[in-house]
Design a protein around this motif. Structure first.
Motif, PDB file in Angstrom:
ATOM      1  N   HIS A 125       0.822  -1.211   0.000  1.00  0.00           N
ATOM      2  CA  HIS A 125       0.000   0.000   0.000  1.00  0.00           C
ATOM      3  C   HIS A 125       0.859   1.266   0.000  1.00  0.00           C
ATOM      4  O   HIS A 125       0.506   2.268  -0.637  1.00  0.00           O
ATOM      5  CB  HIS A 125      -0.953  -0.017   1.192  1.00  0.00           C
ATOM      6  CG  HIS A 125      -2.068  -0.998   1.039  1.00  0.00           C
ATOM      7  ND1 HIS A 125      -3.050  -1.180   1.978  1.00  0.00           N
ATOM      8  CD2 HIS A 125      -2.346  -1.879   0.034  1.00  0.00           C
ATOM      9  CE1 HIS A 125      -3.898  -2.111   1.560  1.00  0.00           C
ATOM     10  NE2 HIS A 125      -3.478  -2.547   0.391  1.00  0.00           N
ATOM     11  N   GLU A 126       1.984   1.207   0.683  1.00  0.00           N
ATOM     12  CA  GLU A 126       2.897   2.356   0.688  1.00  0.00           C
ATOM     13  C   GLU A 126       3.476   2.587  -0.707  1.00  0.00           C
ATOM     14  O   GLU A 126       3.592   3.727  -1.168  1.00  0.00           O
ATOM     15  CB  GLU A 126       4.020   2.129   1.709  1.00  0.00           C
ATOM     16  CG  GLU A 126       3.543   2.220   3.152  1.00  0.00           C
ATOM     17  CD  GLU A 126       4.600   1.792   4.158  1.00  0.00           C
ATOM     18  OE1 GLU A 126       5.683   1.313   3.716  1.00  0.00           O
ATOM     19  OE2 GLU A 126       4.356   1.919   5.369  1.00  0.00           O
ATOM     20  N   GLU A 127       3.819   1.489  -1.386  1.00  0.00           N
ATOM     21  CA  GLU A 127       4.350   1.625  -2.747  1.00  0.00           C
ATOM     22  C   GLU A 127       3.272   2.149  -3.701  1.00  0.00           C
ATOM     23  O   GLU A 127       3.549   2.972  -4.576  1.00  0.00           O
ATOM     24  CB  GLU A 127       4.899   0.293  -3.263  1.00  0.00           C
ATOM     25  CG  GLU A 127       5.504   0.432  -4.661  1.00  0.00           C
ATOM     26  CD  GLU A 127       6.137  -0.839  -5.195  1.00  0.00           C
ATOM     27  OE1 GLU A 127       6.524  -0.840  -6.392  1.00  0.00           O
ATOM     28  OE2 GLU A 127       6.245  -1.827  -4.451  1.00  0.00           O
ATOM     29  N   ILE A 128       2.046   1.673  -3.525  1.00  0.00           N
ATOM     30  CA  ILE A 128       0.938   2.142  -4.373  1.00  0.00           C
ATOM     31  C   ILE A 128       0.739   3.653  -4.196  1.00  0.00           C
ATOM     32  O   ILE A 128       0.532   4.381  -5.174  1.00  0.00           O
ATOM     33  CB  ILE A 128      -0.359   1.368  -4.067  1.00  0.00           C
ATOM     34  CG1 ILE A 128      -0.243  -0.075  -4.568  1.00  0.00           C
ATOM     35  CG2 ILE A 128      -1.571   2.052  -4.716  1.00  0.00           C
ATOM     36  CD1 ILE A 128      -1.397  -0.977  -4.155  1.00  0.00           C
ATOM     37  N   ASP A 129       0.810   4.114  -2.963  1.00  0.00           N
ATOM     38  CA  ASP A 129       0.655   5.558  -2.709  1.00  0.00           C
ATOM     39  C   ASP A 129       1.715   6.357  -3.464  1.00  0.00           C
ATOM     40  O   ASP A 129       1.410   7.413  -4.060  1.00  0.00           O
ATOM     41  CB  ASP A 129       0.751   5.849  -1.204  1.00  0.00           C
ATOM     42  CG  ASP A 129      -0.471   5.362  -0.436  1.00  0.00           C
ATOM     43  OD1 ASP A 129      -1.532   5.189  -1.066  1.00  0.00           O
ATOM     44  OD2 ASP A 129      -0.356   5.145   0.789  1.00  0.00           O
ATOM     45  N   GLU A 130       2.945   5.872  -3.459  1.00  0.00           N
ATOM     46  CA  GLU A 130       4.025   6.559  -4.169  1.00  0.00           C
ATOM     47  C   GLU A 130       3.819   6.520  -5.678  1.00  0.00           C
ATOM     48  O   GLU A 130       4.013   7.507  -6.387  1.00  0.00           O
ATOM     49  CB  GLU A 130       5.383   5.940  -3.798  1.00  0.00           C
ATOM     50  CG  GLU A 130       5.831   6.213  -2.374  1.00  0.00           C
ATOM     51  CD  GLU A 130       5.905   7.691  -2.061  1.00  0.00           C
ATOM     52  OE1 GLU A 130       6.511   8.441  -2.859  1.00  0.00           O
ATOM     53  OE2 GLU A 130       5.337   8.117  -1.035  1.00  0.00           O
ATOM     54  N   PHE A 143      -3.483   8.606 -13.801  1.00  0.00           N
ATOM     55  CA  PHE A 143      -3.690   7.158 -13.723  1.00  0.00           C
ATOM     56  C   PHE A 143      -3.688   6.747 -12.257  1.00  0.00           C
ATOM     57  O   PHE A 143      -2.960   7.319 -11.442  1.00  0.00           O
ATOM     58  CB  PHE A 143      -2.564   6.443 -14.470  1.00  0.00           C
ATOM     59  CG  PHE A 143      -2.668   4.938 -14.467  1.00  0.00           C
ATOM     60  CD1 PHE A 143      -3.411   4.283 -15.435  1.00  0.00           C
ATOM     61  CD2 PHE A 143      -2.031   4.186 -13.490  1.00  0.00           C
ATOM     62  CE1 PHE A 143      -3.514   2.903 -15.442  1.00  0.00           C
ATOM     63  CE2 PHE A 143      -2.120   2.799 -13.485  1.00  0.00           C
ATOM     64  CZ  PHE A 143      -2.868   2.158 -14.461  1.00  0.00           C
ATOM     65  N   LYS A 144      -4.518   5.742 -11.918  1.00  0.00           N
ATOM     66  CA  LYS A 144      -4.616   5.351 -10.512  1.00  0.00           C
ATOM     67  C   LYS A 144      -4.550   3.842 -10.347  1.00  0.00           C
ATOM     68  O   LYS A 144      -5.151   3.089 -11.120  1.00  0.00           O
ATOM     69  CB  LYS A 144      -5.921   5.864  -9.896  1.00  0.00           C
ATOM     70  CG  LYS A 144      -6.111   5.426  -8.445  1.00  0.00           C
ATOM     71  CD  LYS A 144      -7.078   6.287  -7.688  1.00  0.00           C
ATOM     72  CE  LYS A 144      -7.109   5.871  -6.221  1.00  0.00           C
ATOM     73  NZ  LYS A 144      -7.766   6.851  -5.369  1.00  0.00           N
ATOM     74  N   ILE A 145      -3.810   3.410  -9.312  1.00  0.00           N
ATOM     75  CA  ILE A 145      -3.797   2.011  -8.904  1.00  0.00           C
ATOM     76  C   ILE A 145      -4.738   1.883  -7.711  1.00  0.00           C
ATOM     77  O   ILE A 145      -4.562   2.562  -6.697  1.00  0.00           O
ATOM     78  CB  ILE A 145      -2.394   1.546  -8.479  1.00  0.00           C
ATOM     79  CG1 ILE A 145      -1.374   1.811  -9.582  1.00  0.00           C
ATOM     80  CG2 ILE A 145      -2.410   0.057  -8.112  1.00  0.00           C
ATOM     81  CD1 ILE A 145       0.070   1.629  -9.131  1.00  0.00           C
TER      82      ILE A 145
END
Length: 572
Positions: A383-388, A396-398
């Motif tokens: 989740h931390e990597e996704i935020d970055e 674009f969004k993950i």
């Protein structure tokens, strides 16, 4: 040369090494190398042997094998094994749930080298008497053997389409390209195909027959061929192919007739005659002209099953079927956080490069240890990597998702606070598949009723031509999804195509949203979305009923609303 083809040959080699009792250390080295290579984010064909040797788990011997495959397209070691393995034993190796050692035992101790004799041995309890088997294993083997026999000669739609396209290209060099087409089940985009059917408008077939007989790719079956038909077999896949011939002036009629399921052709027009009878009256110039003569709107080939297409046509305006261009995002995908081949960043950037607005990453959950499922601390890391990445890749969004295992009792394998940390939750069954209909249905409905379940993944667990679906009451499961506002996926992987198109129509009628998901474990898997679209079209699916045809903002709003409702429910 794709990694998938290289790994396929290495896997086949490792299995046959085990079948012939090769050194255990050597077999483990092969399997370890395969495991690492499946996760390697590199194109093997771009590497020389020296570079291959530096990859994790790949020594000189396996690197040499890979280099041989890249150079020649085959592997002599594998060919040698195949040449000394009876064809029936090769087929026995496909039995679901039984490894090479089990097959070796049956082959050597009982002298059984084909499925027919294996079935007879099961009926006589000879398999149960073998060491390491028993009655339950015997029953499972009998069921699997019968399943394989019933699917002989069938190929997945993806394979059938490739074979048909290659053959059409060949035929178009020999005759008018405007009078060559797929037909039958391939043109209706059925999930598995036997035989692959093509139609050619030609007065005589001698030139085509002669060309195919000289081809290294096909075998012509003279006994089953005739004046208006050629029966072939594609040598590599053993796929059966039928080529029909008709005069050019009758091409449209024959294309329509051979495409449609017979149930479609018996439909009575307003004039009181069947569509089949209508075709007898004149040679139409096009399929559009046939529908016009029948006072019907054009019905797409995928829908011509004789099921619900005429009900759709009653108003004279067929729905606009879903197209791949309608899809705005890709949900249910895996990265190297679990068992995917590409990193999260690569999965996201490639998705963006394809023109999509969003990606739903849903790696395996902690119960799926075999797939490197995410323990809670790794969920936080992801989740931390996704935020970055979302900052880097905007707009674009993950979306933060998980494919949460449905446990035996129907519960999901994370606590509520962990489930609440995701944007969406795909609930799927991966283990304990040997269930009766009541058990499987109750297990699914329990998971569907979990307030954090956003989407139901591959509802029946089937692997086409490899493993039967576990039986479920589709209507009860779909009704539960309607009740609890749960999306159902069409898993677009060509070996799944699950939810089955025959039940997608019921889901649409019940107001259940459908998400076309590739279950991609590598970037190439995104392109499987096409096969999910084929499934949706067969059921009459439109963009309006497709969840991932919604915009990023609409999807985010749905996820937020679902989660807020879940949090309110667990607080009350």
């Amino acid at each position: 040369m794709e990694n998938k083809h290289i790994l396929k040959l290495l896997k086949q080699t490792a299995k046959l090494m085990e079948l012939f009792g090769e050194n255990d250390f050597k077999i483990k080295s092969y399997n370890s190398a395969i495991y690492n290579l499946e996760k390697a984010d590199v194109r093997l064909a771009d590497l020389d042997q020296s570079a291959l040797e530096k990859l994790d788990g790949v020594g000189k011997s396996i690197a040499a094998s890979i280099a041989e495959i890249i150079e020649t397209g085959s592997l002599k070691q594998l060919t040698d094994y195949q040449n000394k393995t009876p064809e029936g034993v090769m087929e026995m190796m496909k039995l679901s749930g039984f490894g090479p050692k089990k097959i070796k035992l049956i082959w050597e101790d009982l002298g059984i080298d084909n499925l027919t004799d294996l079935i007879e041995a099961c009926k006589q309890d000879k398999i149960a008497a073998l060491k390491g088997f028993g009655a339950k294993s015997q029953d499972k083997m009998l069921e699997s053997a019968k399943f394989l026999i019933s699917r002989r000669g069938f190929v997945h739609y993806r394979e059938a389409e490739k074979i048909a396209e290659a053959l059409i290209e060949h035929l178009q060099e020999l005759t008018d390209k405007n009078f060559v087409s797929t037909t039958g089940a391939v043109r209706r985009k059925m999930e598995v195909i036997k035989p692959i059917e093509l139609l050619v408008g030609a007065k005589e077939k001698s030139k085509i027959k002669s060309s195919l007989e000289k081809s290294a790719n096909y075998e012509v079956n003279e006994k089953l061929s005739g004046p208006y038909k050629l029966k072939l077999r594609e040598k590599e896949t053993k796929a059966e192919i039928d080529i029909y011939f008709t005069p050019e002036e009758n091409f449209a009629n024959e294309l329509y007739r051979t495409t449609a399921n017979p149930q479609h052709l018996v439909h009575q027009t307003d004039k009181g005659e069947s569509l089949y009878k209508l075709l007898k009256q004149e040679n139409f110039k096009s399929e559009e002209a046939i529908f016009k003569a029948a006072d019907l709107p054009f019905i797409a080939p995928e829908l011509r099953e004789g099921l619900w297409e005429f009900e759709m046509a009653k108003e004279g305006n067929m729905p606009k079927l879903i197209e791949t261009d309608d899809l705005k995002g890709i949900l249910h995908n895996h990265s190297t956080y679990s068992d995917g081949a590409n990193t999260l960043e690569r999965m996201a950037t490639y998705c963006k490069e394809l023109g999509y607005e969003y990606l739903g990453i849903s790696d395996h959950s902690k119960t799926a240890a075999y797939a490197n499922g995410l323990q809670e601390f790794r969920v936080k890391q992801q989740h931390e990597e996704i935020d970055e990445l979302n900052k880097k890749l905007a707009p674009f969004k993950i979306f933060k998702g998980i494919e949460s295992d449905i446990l035996n009792d129907g519960s999901l394998d994370y606590a509520d606070d962990v489930l609440a940390s995701f944007d969406f939750v795909v609930a799927s069954i991966h283990a304990q598949l040997n269930m009766d209909e009541k058990t499987a249905t109750e297990r699914l409905i329990k998971a569907i009723s979990n307030p954090f379940t956003t989407m139901l993944g591959h509802p029946t667990g089937r692997l086409l031509l490899q493993r039967e679906a576990y039986p479920i009451n589709h209507y009860a499961v779909i009704d539960a999804c309607a009740e609890y506002n749960v999306i159902i996926e069409i898993n677009a992987h060509p070996w799944r195509l699950d939810l089955d198109w025959r039940y997608v129509k019921y889901a649409i009628d019940k107001g259940v949203m459908i998400s076309i998901n590739p279950d991609a474990h590598e970037t190439k898997g995104y392109h499987d979305m096409y096969y999910g679209v084929c499934v949706g079209r067969k059921a009459g699916l439109t963009a309006k009923e497709t969840f991932n045809a919604l915009s990023q903002k609409e999807v985010e709003a749905h996820f937020n609303k679902k989660k807020e409702a879940a949090l309110q429910l667990i607080k009350s």
